[in-house]
Design a protein around this motif. Structure first.
Motif, PDB file in Angstrom:
ATOM      1  N   THR A   1      21.294  51.918  31.649  1.00 29.29           N
ATOM      2  CA  THR A   1      21.950  50.717  32.167  1.00 29.29           C
ATOM      3  C   THR A   1      22.881  50.122  31.119  1.00 29.29           C
ATOM      4  OG1 THR A   1      20.042  50.256  33.567  1.00 29.29           O
ATOM      5  CG2 THR A   1      21.564  48.438  33.193  1.00 29.29           C
ATOM      6  N   PHE A   2      22.455  50.141  29.869  1.00 25.32           N
ATOM      7  CA  PHE A   2      23.262  49.608  28.778  1.00 25.32           C
ATOM      8  C   PHE A   2      24.595  50.347  28.684  1.00 25.32           C
ATOM      9  CE2 PHE A   2      24.454  49.686  24.247  1.00 25.32           C
ATOM     10  CZ  PHE A   2      24.645  48.337  24.035  1.00 25.32           C
ATOM     11  N   VAL A   3      24.562  51.672  28.664  1.00 27.25           N
ATOM     12  CA  VAL A   3      25.784  52.471  28.550  1.00 27.25           C
ATOM     13  C   VAL A   3      26.702  52.234  29.750  1.00 27.25           C
ATOM     14  CG1 VAL A   3      26.661  54.853  28.595  1.00 27.25           C
ATOM     15  CG2 VAL A   3      24.827  54.227  27.027  1.00 27.25           C
ATOM     16  N   VAL A   4      26.132  52.228  30.945  1.00 30.18           N
ATOM     17  CA  VAL A   4      26.923  52.016  32.153  1.00 30.18           C
ATOM     18  C   VAL A   4      27.595  50.646  32.128  1.00 30.18           C
ATOM     19  CG1 VAL A   4      26.700  51.583  34.642  1.00 30.18           C
ATOM     20  CG2 VAL A   4      25.726  53.648  33.654  1.00 30.18           C
ATOM     21  N   ASN A   5      26.865  49.626  31.739  1.00 31.83           N
ATOM     22  CA  ASN A   5      27.442  48.275  31.739  1.00 31.83           C
ATOM     23  C   ASN A   5      28.541  48.115  30.692  1.00 31.83           C
ATOM     24  OD1 ASN A   5      26.019  47.343  33.923  1.00 31.83           O
ATOM     25  ND2 ASN A   5      24.403  46.418  32.719  1.00 31.83           N
ATOM     26  N   ILE A   6      28.369  48.696  29.505  1.00 29.73           N
ATOM     27  CA  ILE A   6      29.408  48.592  28.471  1.00 29.73           C
ATOM     28  C   ILE A   6      30.641  49.380  28.909  1.00 29.73           C
ATOM     29  CG2 ILE A   6      30.009  49.054  26.063  1.00 29.73           C
ATOM     30  CD1 ILE A   6      27.929  46.721  26.609  1.00 29.73           C
ATOM     31  N   LEU A   7      30.443  50.575  29.429  1.00 31.40           N
ATOM     32  CA  LEU A   7      31.561  51.369  29.942  1.00 31.40           C
ATOM     33  C   LEU A   7      32.265  50.634  31.088  1.00 31.40           C
ATOM     34  CD1 LEU A   7      33.155  54.014  29.908  1.00 31.40           C
ATOM     35  CD2 LEU A   7      31.406  54.997  31.391  1.00 31.40           C
ATOM     36  N   GLY A   8      31.488  50.033  31.985  1.00 34.28           N
ATOM     37  CA  GLY A   8      32.056  49.259  33.090  1.00 34.28           C
ATOM     38  C   GLY A   8      32.865  48.071  32.610  1.00 34.28           C
ATOM     39  N   CYS A   9      32.424  47.416  31.545  1.00 27.19           N
ATOM     40  CA  CYS A   9      33.182  46.293  30.984  1.00 27.19           C
ATOM     41  C   CYS A   9      34.536  46.762  30.464  1.00 27.19           C
ATOM     42  CB  CYS A   9      32.389  45.634  29.851  1.00 27.19           C
ATOM     43  SG  CYS A   9      30.995  44.654  30.418  1.00 27.19           S
ATOM     44  N   CYS A  10      34.556  47.908  29.817  1.00 31.77           N
ATOM     45  CA  CYS A  10      35.815  48.456  29.311  1.00 31.77           C
ATOM     46  C   CYS A  10      36.748  48.805  30.482  1.00 31.77           C
ATOM     47  CB  CYS A  10      35.541  49.682  28.454  1.00 31.77           C
ATOM     48  SG  CYS A  10      36.983  50.291  27.578  1.00 31.77           S
ATOM     49  N   ILE A  11      36.198  49.409  31.518  1.00 37.49           N
ATOM     50  CA  ILE A  11      36.999  49.780  32.696  1.00 37.49           C
ATOM     51  C   ILE A  11      37.558  48.535  33.385  1.00 37.49           C
ATOM     52  CG2 ILE A  11      36.885  50.796  35.015  1.00 37.49           C
ATOM     53  CD1 ILE A  11      34.797  52.790  33.839  1.00 37.49           C
ATOM     54  N   ILE A  12      36.722  47.518  33.566  1.00 41.70           N
ATOM     55  CA  ILE A  12      37.205  46.321  34.263  1.00 41.70           C
ATOM     56  C   ILE A  12      38.225  45.568  33.414  1.00 41.70           C
ATOM     57  CG2 ILE A  12      35.510  44.560  33.592  1.00 41.70           C
ATOM     58  CD1 ILE A  12      35.387  43.860  36.643  1.00 41.70           C
ATOM     59  N   GLY A  13      38.082  45.620  32.092  1.00 45.68           N
ATOM     60  CA  GLY A  13      39.094  45.019  31.224  1.00 45.68           C
ATOM     61  C   GLY A  13      40.436  45.709  31.383  1.00 45.68           C
ATOM     62  N   PHE A  14      40.409  47.037  31.397  1.00 47.01           N
ATOM     63  CA  PHE A  14      41.627  47.823  31.584  1.00 47.01           C
ATOM     64  C   PHE A  14      42.263  47.519  32.943  1.00 47.01           C
ATOM     65  CE2 PHE A  14      43.898  51.535  33.104  1.00 47.01           C
ATOM     66  CZ  PHE A  14      44.699  51.877  32.021  1.00 47.01           C
ATOM     67  N   LEU A  15      41.452  47.561  34.000  1.00 49.19           N
ATOM     68  CA  LEU A  15      41.974  47.350  35.354  1.00 49.19           C
ATOM     69  C   LEU A  15      42.472  45.920  35.559  1.00 49.19           C
ATOM     70  CD1 LEU A  15      39.337  49.353  37.429  1.00 49.19           C
ATOM     71  CD2 LEU A  15      41.714  50.003  36.964  1.00 49.19           C
ATOM     72  N   THR A  16      41.748  44.951  35.025  1.00 50.79           N
ATOM     73  CA  THR A  16      42.174  43.559  35.158  1.00 50.79           C
ATOM     74  C   THR A  16      43.511  43.353  34.474  1.00 50.79           C
ATOM     75  OG1 THR A  16      39.891  42.800  35.277  1.00 50.79           O
ATOM     76  CG2 THR A  16      41.536  41.162  34.673  1.00 50.79           C
ATOM     77  N   SER A  17      43.665  43.920  33.298  1.00 51.58           N
ATOM     78  CA  SER A  17      44.932  43.811  32.584  1.00 51.58           C
ATOM     79  C   SER A  17      46.062  44.437  33.396  1.00 51.58           C
ATOM     80  CB  SER A  17      44.812  44.495  31.220  1.00 51.58           C
ATOM     81  OG  SER A  17      46.010  44.383  30.503  1.00 51.58           O
ATOM     82  N   TYR A  18      45.793  45.561  34.021  1.00 45.73           N
ATOM     83  CA  TYR A  18      46.798  46.232  34.848  1.00 45.73           C
ATOM     84  C   TYR A  18      47.164  45.386  36.065  1.00 45.73           C
ATOM     85  CZ  TYR A  18      48.971  49.431  38.110  1.00 45.73           C
ATOM     86  OH  TYR A  18      49.833  50.005  39.011  1.00 45.73           O
ATOM     87  N   PHE A  19      46.164  44.879  36.763  1.00 52.49           N
ATOM     88  CA  PHE A  19      46.420  44.166  38.013  1.00 52.49           C
ATOM     89  C   PHE A  19      46.922  42.740  37.819  1.00 52.49           C
ATOM     90  CE2 PHE A  19      43.715  47.568  39.799  1.00 52.49           C
ATOM     91  CZ  PHE A  19      44.646  48.055  40.702  1.00 52.49           C
ATOM     92  N   LEU A  20      46.945  42.243  36.591  1.00 46.61           N
ATOM     93  CA  LEU A  20      47.570  40.945  36.346  1.00 46.61           C
ATOM     94  C   LEU A  20      49.064  41.019  36.643  1.00 46.61           C
ATOM     95  CD1 LEU A  20      45.872  39.740  33.033  1.00 46.61           C
ATOM     96  CD2 LEU A  20      45.577  38.792  35.325  1.00 46.61           C
ATOM     97  N   LYS A  21      49.646  42.194  36.433  1.00 48.16           N
ATOM     98  CA  LYS A  21      51.082  42.377  36.638  1.00 48.16           C
ATOM     99  C   LYS A  21      51.409  43.104  37.935  1.00 48.16           C
ATOM    100  CE  LYS A  21      51.986  42.271  31.791  1.00 48.16           C
ATOM    101  NZ  LYS A  21      51.522  42.916  30.641  1.00 48.16           N
ATOM    102  N   ALA A  22      50.457  43.806  38.503  1.00 44.97           N
ATOM    103  CA  ALA A  22      50.703  44.599  39.707  1.00 44.97           C
ATOM    104  C   ALA A  22      49.643  44.262  40.749  1.00 44.97           C
ATOM    105  CB  ALA A  22      50.668  46.093  39.383  1.00 44.97           C
ATOM    106  N   ASP A  23      49.868  43.218  41.497  1.00 41.96           N
ATOM    107  CA  ASP A  23      48.901  42.764  42.487  1.00 41.96           C
ATOM    108  C   ASP A  23      49.048  43.585  43.759  1.00 41.96           C
ATOM    109  OD1 ASP A  23      46.915  41.243  43.624  1.00 41.96           O
ATOM    110  OD2 ASP A  23      48.307  39.705  44.348  1.00 41.96           O
TER     111      ASP A  23
END
Length: 123
Positions: free
Chosen positions: A38-60
């Motif tokens: 669970t720890f690995v999945v959650n940390i990896l998920g945080c990195c993915i959501i950070g990347f995606l959130t940064s992307y979708f701030l400019k491309a909604d």
């Protein structure tokens, strides 16, 4: 209705991948009392959501429902984190409990920032 379908599909894919990675990680790293999967999945998920959130701030567009709300929502698991924390507390494994909570929050926050920085460095 299209957005609901996208969340449904992304959530299913994220949940399956969470199960596979968590199961494999837990078997690979047999650390007593520490919920490494669970720890690995959650940390990896945080990195993915950070990347995606940064992307979708400019491309909604509609992909944010598939990838952020659906996939990341299904992939990461705060409820499992909470249940595993409670189990560590019940078993009086306070060191692992404290380590799990602190590392999850601090590294999770750091992983979101890392994901955003990865995205912005690609531009």
């Amino acid at each position: 209705m299209k957005n609901v379908l996208l969340v449904f599909l992304g959530g299913g894919a994220g949940s399956i991948l969470r199960y596979l990675i968590s199961d494999y990680t837990q078997k690979l790293w047999k650390i007593n009392a520490f919920p490494m999967g669970t720890f690995v999945v959650n940390i990896l998920g945080c990195c993915i959501i950070g990347f995606l959130t940064s992307y979708f701030l400019k491309a909604d567009n509609y992909l944010k429902y598939l990838l952020i709300t659906g996939f990341c929502g299904g992939f990461t698991t705060f409820s499992t984190f909470s249940a595993e924390s409670f189990s560590l507390w019940q078993n009086q494994n306070y060191t692992a409990l404290l380590l799990y909570i602190i590392l999850s929050v601090v590294l999770g926050f750091g992983a979101v920032i890392l994901g955003m920085k990865i995205h912005t460095s690609w531009l």
